[in-house]
Motif scaffolding. Structure first.
Motif, PDB file in Angstrom:
ATOM      1  N   ASP A 161      83.979  -0.640   8.819  1.00 19.98           N
ATOM      2  CA  ASP A 161      84.540  -1.811   8.335  1.00 19.98           C
ATOM      3  C   ASP A 161      84.439  -2.949   7.672  1.00 19.98           C
ATOM      4  N   PRO A 162      83.773  -2.689   5.999  1.00 16.43           N
ATOM      5  CA  PRO A 162      83.786  -3.573   5.163  1.00 16.43           C
ATOM      6  C   PRO A 162      84.161  -5.014   5.502  1.00 16.43           C
ATOM      7  N   SER A 163      85.169  -5.362   5.804  1.00 22.29           N
ATOM      8  CA  SER A 163      86.329  -6.756   5.907  1.00 22.29           C
ATOM      9  C   SER A 163      85.447  -6.957   7.360  1.00 22.29           C
ATOM     10  N   ALA A 164      85.634  -6.411   8.207  1.00 25.36           N
ATOM     11  CA  ALA A 164      84.676  -7.624   9.490  1.00 25.36           C
ATOM     12  C   ALA A 164      83.651  -7.221   8.947  1.00 25.36           C
ATOM     13  N   ALA A 165      82.259  -6.337   8.389  1.00 22.62           N
ATOM     14  CA  ALA A 165      81.180  -6.595   8.248  1.00 22.62           C
ATOM     15  C   ALA A 165      81.248  -7.875   7.284  1.00 22.62           C
ATOM     16  N   THR A 166      82.240  -7.897   6.530  1.00 20.77           N
ATOM     17  CA  THR A 166      81.664  -9.684   5.914  1.00 20.77           C
ATOM     18  C   THR A 166      82.172 -10.511   6.198  1.00 20.77           C
ATOM     19  N   ASN A 167      83.222 -10.568   7.111  1.00 22.24           N
ATOM     20  CA  ASN A 167      83.849 -11.706   8.046  1.00 22.24           C
ATOM     21  C   ASN A 167      82.634 -12.339   8.965  1.00 22.24           C
ATOM     22  N   VAL A 168      82.165 -10.899   9.845  1.00 25.21           N
ATOM     23  CA  VAL A 168      81.052 -11.291  10.830  1.00 25.21           C
ATOM     24  C   VAL A 168      80.001 -12.075  10.090  1.00 25.21           C
ATOM     25  N   LEU A 169      79.482 -11.345   9.025  1.00 27.94           N
ATOM     26  CA  LEU A 169      78.291 -11.594   8.236  1.00 27.94           C
ATOM     27  C   LEU A 169      78.389 -13.947   7.572  1.00 27.94           C
ATOM     28  N   LEU A 170      79.574 -13.426   7.465  1.00 27.69           N
ATOM     29  CA  LEU A 170      79.378 -15.574   7.482  1.00 27.69           C
ATOM     30  C   LEU A 170      80.073 -16.279   8.125  1.00 27.69           C
ATOM     31  N   THR A 171      80.760 -15.352   8.940  1.00 25.06           N
ATOM     32  CA  THR A 171      80.763 -16.236  10.628  1.00 25.06           C
ATOM     33  C   THR A 171      79.516 -16.695  10.862  1.00 25.06           C
ATOM     34  N   GLY A 172      78.590 -15.584  10.566  1.00 22.52           N
ATOM     35  CA  GLY A 172      76.791 -15.914  11.156  1.00 22.52           C
ATOM     36  C   GLY A 172      76.236 -16.628  10.660  1.00 22.52           C
ATOM     37  N   ALA A 173      76.720 -17.266   8.897  1.00 21.97           N
ATOM     38  CA  ALA A 173      75.553 -17.858   8.156  1.00 21.97           C
ATOM     39  C   ALA A 173      76.484 -19.485   8.055  1.00 21.97           C
ATOM     40  N   LYS A 174      74.995 -20.511   7.695  1.00 22.09           N
ATOM     41  CA  LYS A 174      75.544 -21.486   7.632  1.00 22.09           C
ATOM     42  C   LYS A 174      76.077 -22.042   6.311  1.00 22.09           C
ATOM     43  N   SER A 175      75.245 -21.485   5.529  1.00 22.11           N
ATOM     44  CA  SER A 175      75.075 -21.603   3.615  1.00 22.11           C
ATOM     45  C   SER A 175      76.480 -21.968   3.569  1.00 22.11           C
ATOM     46  N   ASN A 176      78.058 -23.056   2.709  1.00 18.84           N
ATOM     47  CA  ASN A 176      78.279 -22.500   2.688  1.00 18.84           C
ATOM     48  C   ASN A 176      79.010 -22.284   1.178  1.00 18.84           C
ATOM     49  N   ASN A 177      77.717 -22.417   0.714  1.00 21.39           N
ATOM     50  CA  ASN A 177      77.491 -21.472  -0.903  1.00 21.39           C
ATOM     51  C   ASN A 177      78.127 -20.775  -0.686  1.00 21.39           C
ATOM     52  N   PHE A 178      76.588 -20.276   0.032  1.00 14.22           N
ATOM     53  CA  PHE A 178      76.971 -18.604   0.536  1.00 14.22           C
ATOM     54  C   PHE A 178      78.174 -17.512   0.683  1.00 14.22           C
ATOM     55  N   ARG A 179      78.605 -18.707   1.426  1.00  9.12           N
ATOM     56  CA  ARG A 179      80.132 -18.128   1.957  1.00  9.12           C
ATOM     57  C   ARG A 179      80.835 -17.386   1.068  1.00  9.12           C
ATOM     58  N   ARG A 180      81.247 -18.763  -0.192  1.00 12.91           N
ATOM     59  CA  ARG A 180      81.278 -18.337  -1.040  1.00 12.91           C
ATOM     60  C   ARG A 180      81.580 -17.641  -1.844  1.00 12.91           C
ATOM     61  N   SER A 181      80.040 -17.188  -2.370  1.00  5.44           N
ATOM     62  CA  SER A 181      79.231 -17.110  -3.395  1.00  5.44           C
ATOM     63  C   SER A 181      79.982 -15.026  -2.930  1.00  5.44           C
ATOM     64  N   VAL A 182      79.743 -14.834  -1.306  1.00  8.46           N
ATOM     65  CA  VAL A 182      80.348 -13.592  -0.618  1.00  8.46           C
ATOM     66  C   VAL A 182      81.339 -13.351  -1.021  1.00  8.46           C
ATOM     67  N   ALA A 183      82.513 -14.160  -0.628  1.00  8.41           N
ATOM     68  CA  ALA A 183      84.089 -14.173  -0.481  1.00  8.41           C
ATOM     69  C   ALA A 183      84.399 -13.329  -1.760  1.00  8.41           C
ATOM     70  N   ARG A 184      84.130 -14.198  -2.659  1.00  2.83           N
ATOM     71  CA  ARG A 184      84.485 -13.635  -4.256  1.00  2.83           C
ATOM     72  C   ARG A 184      84.081 -12.894  -5.191  1.00  2.83           C
ATOM     73  N   ARG A 185      82.833 -12.270  -4.271  1.00  2.00           N
ATOM     74  CA  ARG A 185      82.798 -10.827  -4.569  1.00  2.00           C
ATOM     75  C   ARG A 185      83.649  -9.699  -3.792  1.00  2.00           C
ATOM     76  N   ASN A 186      84.333 -10.253  -3.009  1.00  4.00           N
ATOM     77  CA  ASN A 186      85.234  -9.261  -1.848  1.00  4.00           C
ATOM     78  C   ASN A 186      84.588  -8.030  -1.963  1.00  4.00           C
ATOM     79  N   PRO A 187      83.364  -7.637  -1.357  1.00  9.13           N
ATOM     80  CA  PRO A 187      82.808  -6.175  -0.558  1.00  9.13           C
ATOM     81  C   PRO A 187      83.377  -5.145  -0.332  1.00  9.13           C
ATOM     82  N   GLN A 188      83.300  -4.343  -1.221  1.00  9.10           N
ATOM     83  CA  GLN A 188      84.116  -3.278  -0.631  1.00  9.10           C
ATOM     84  C   GLN A 188      83.151  -1.623   0.151  1.00  9.10           C
TER      85      GLN A 188
END
Length: 203
Positions: A161-188
């Motif tokens: 599921d794309p949302s599950a993949a996104t959540n896991v990727l953002l949870t494992g990442a350290k960069s807050n800027n990266f997290r915000r960038s990916v969250a704004r994109r809302n990957p489908q």
């Protein structure tokens, strides 16, 4: 013509008996296949395609799926599936085949199921979204080094599921800027998620 062929077959049988060689009946008694399978004709113009050998040390399901896909493309029947499959076995898998009870296989599905059950321990555990949670970015680890193995593992998760993949990727990442960038994109999709990650990394 048919009568001539029958006469030739009869003569071959006689010669085999005269010289002490096993006849086709003797072979059928030793074979794990039923007479119906052994009597299956090769598809017209068929040439055995190149199929990777299976030795019992890897996932038997992967081997079965590869074999079935290739043989279906060549229009093979159930009987010919059975007859051709042993040519792809080697090592421990070939030893297993040689011990199958004679005259016991009439359907390829049963043949494949028996192989999978016997070599079940060689199957790789199925990947899930939870498997990805073990991939976490270290404090000093570059983001690209973290994202690449995540992507490789994610591709092995069925129906991720794309949302599950996104959540896991953002949870494992350290960069807050990266997290915000990916969250704004809302990957489908996973591809969309990875495109967003690569876009951030390349900036």
């Amino acid at each position: 013509m048919l009568r001539r062929i029958e006469e030739i077959d009869h003569r071959i049988e006689e010669l085999a008996n005269d010289q002490g060689r096993p006849t086709s009946n003797t072979f059928s008694r030793r074979s794990p296949f039923t007479d119906n399978v052994l009597g299956t004709l090769k598809p017209k113009g068929f040439k055995m395609p190149s199929v990777p050998q299976y030795d019992g040390t890897t996932n038997p399901v992967d081997h079965l799926e590869t074999f079935i896909t290739i043989m279906l493309l060549h229009g093979a029947s159930n009987g010919f599936f059975c007859r051709a499959f042993p040519t792809t076995l080697t090592g421990a898998a070939r030893d297993w085949y040689s011990r199958i009870k004679p005259n016991s296989i009439s359907i390829f599905v049963d043949f494949g199921d028996d192989l999978v059950r016997h070599f079940m321990s060689s199957r790789r555990p199925r990947k899930t979204a939870a498997s990805l949670m073990a991939i976490r970015q270290e404090e000093s680890e570059p983001l690209k080094t973290f994202v690449s193995p995540f992507h490789r593992e994610a591709l092995q998760v069925p129906n991720l599921d794309p949302s599950a993949a996104t959540n896991v990727l953002l949870t494992g990442a350290k960069s807050n800027n990266f997290r915000r960038s990916v969250a704004r994109r809302n990957p489908q999709s996973l591809a969309d998620l990875m495109a967003g990650a690569e876009e951030f990394i390349s900036v």
